[in-house]
Design a protein around this motif. Structure first.
Motif: not given
Length: 404
Positions: A119-124, A127-132, A189-190
């Motif tokens: 999840r952290k990789w996805g956001y940082e 570029g996935v919007p936070d919380g999604q 993300v995974a």
């Protein structure tokens, strides 16, 4: 059943939460593939503590490493360095070809750690919007029993009355690459999956499935997370089950056999920057990476390779599978397996698999039922051909009976 055995079981029932339903045997000693109960009866262990005792009970070299380290230093916490952690990192990375390692204790902790990390990789990074962020999982999965994990289980017994659950998971059928392709979206993300679904009854996906999965994940920048906590470290006749299709996961989860049954040890392994997103204070464990755990795991990995246990799992697994398939019994619906991860599925009209497991106990075999009508078979990887043949004689005797 003697009075002492009844007393042990009654005391457990009186004081313990009833979250298990064990077979009626009280074990007191183990060596190699064998265990003994409190009355001195010997059994061939065909469960291996759900694959945690792959190297055999009380392996002398792992025991020696544990005792030696216990005399020196057991726990420092990660507030300080210790002289075993770096060596554990180096050796597990060399064995598995991984680039980064996150040490934890239980398999469930490894799964939770992987969920946080992707999840952290996805956001940082992605570029996935936070919380999604979304993680795709499979129906009939088993990744542990934490609240986070049971939230995406499809087993009503596992989920019932434990909610509310965390969002962010999408469930698809196991072994269906088209369903995965349809489920992936920009926020995925995974994909978290077991190479073989163990708790579901040793369910093996169709040939070529993981090749397609790997291609889909790569094309869509989705992390492929393989839960190899049961299948990894030789159980299927390869070091990792992913090798059967020649693929490589982005994140691999190991546990159980990583300590040979001596101590809770697990690890999240990454081949990319997933674990690189973690910063000090964002994730941790007091016991994760402790020197005793690392010394035990190093010895457990070493004997697995040096004593040829992985190759033996392939040989004896093929022998066991062929022998089970040769049993002509009206009770048997299917026999399947890979390496020493095997299952006999019974016809529903043959009765519950537990009754067959209890009958096997009387013949000197300890196996465990799962999903009502399936007997799981997973002996230690040190089993010999003669021991396989001995076990097959007893399976044949029991499976040709009708307990319905």
């Amino acid at each position: 059943m003697s009075a002492s055995v009844i007393d042990f079981i009654a005391t457990e029932a009186r004081f313990g939460a009833r979250n298990y339903e064990p077979i009626g045997v009280v074990l007191s000693r183990g060596e190699g593939v064998w265990v003994w109960d409190t009355e001195g009866n010997r059994y061939l262990d065909c469960l291996s503590a759900y694959s945690a005792v792959s190297q055999g009970h009380c392996h002398p070299k792992i025991l020696a490493a544990m005792v030696e380290q216990a005399h020196r230093l057991t726990l420092t916490s990660r507030a300080f360095h210790n002289d075993q952690l770096a060596l554990f990192y180096e050796e597990i990375a060399a064995l598995t070809g991984s680039h980064k390692v996150l040490p934890m204790n239980s398999g469930a902790e490894a799964v939770e750690s992987a969920i946080k990390s992707v999840r952290k990789w996805g956001y940082e990074v992605k570029g996935v919007p936070d919380g999604q962020a979304e993680i795709i999982v499979c129906a009939n999965n088993f990744h542990g029993r934490t609240l986070g994990v049971v939230g995406f289980s499809t087993d009503p017994e596992t989920r019932g009355h434990f909610g509310p659950f965390a969002p962010g998971f999408k469930v698809i059928p196991f072994g269906d690459a088209a369903a995965l392709a349809e489920a992936i979206n920009p926020n995925t993300v995974a994909f978290l999956i077991e190479p073989i679904q163990g708790e579901a009854g040793v369910v093996i996906p169709p040939a070529g499935y993981f090749t397609e999965v790997r291609e889909l994940c790569t094309a869509n920048n989705v992390m492929l997370v393989l839960d190899e906590i049961q299948t990894g470290l030789g159980r299927t006749g390869k070091l990792l089950a992913e090798e059967h299709e020649g693929i490589e996961a982005d994140v691999t989860l190991l546990g159980k056999a990583l300590s040979g049954g001596f101590y809770p040890v697990s690890a999240v392994l990454s081949n990319n920057d997933v674990l690189g997103t973690l910063r000090p204070g964002q994730h941790g464990s007091t016991f994760g990476g402790n020197p005793l755990a690392c010394a035990v795991a190093r010895a457990a990995m070493r004997v697995l390779v040096e004593e040829g246990m992985i190759e033996n799992a392939a040989r004896q697994g093929a022998r066991f599978l062929e022998g089970l398939k040769d049993i002509r019994a009206n009770t048997i619906r299917d026999v399947r397996g890979r390496g020493l991860m095997l299952a006999v599925e019974l016809h529903p009209e043959a009765g519950r698999a537990r009754r067959y497991c209890e009958a096997l106990q009387a013949k000197g075999i300890l196996a465990k039922d799962t999903h009502e009508h399936t007997i799981r078979i997973a002996p230690p990887l040190v089993i010999t051909g003669d021991q396989v043949d001995w076990a097959l004689e007893r399976f044949a005797a029991i499976l040709t009976q009708d307990f319905s």
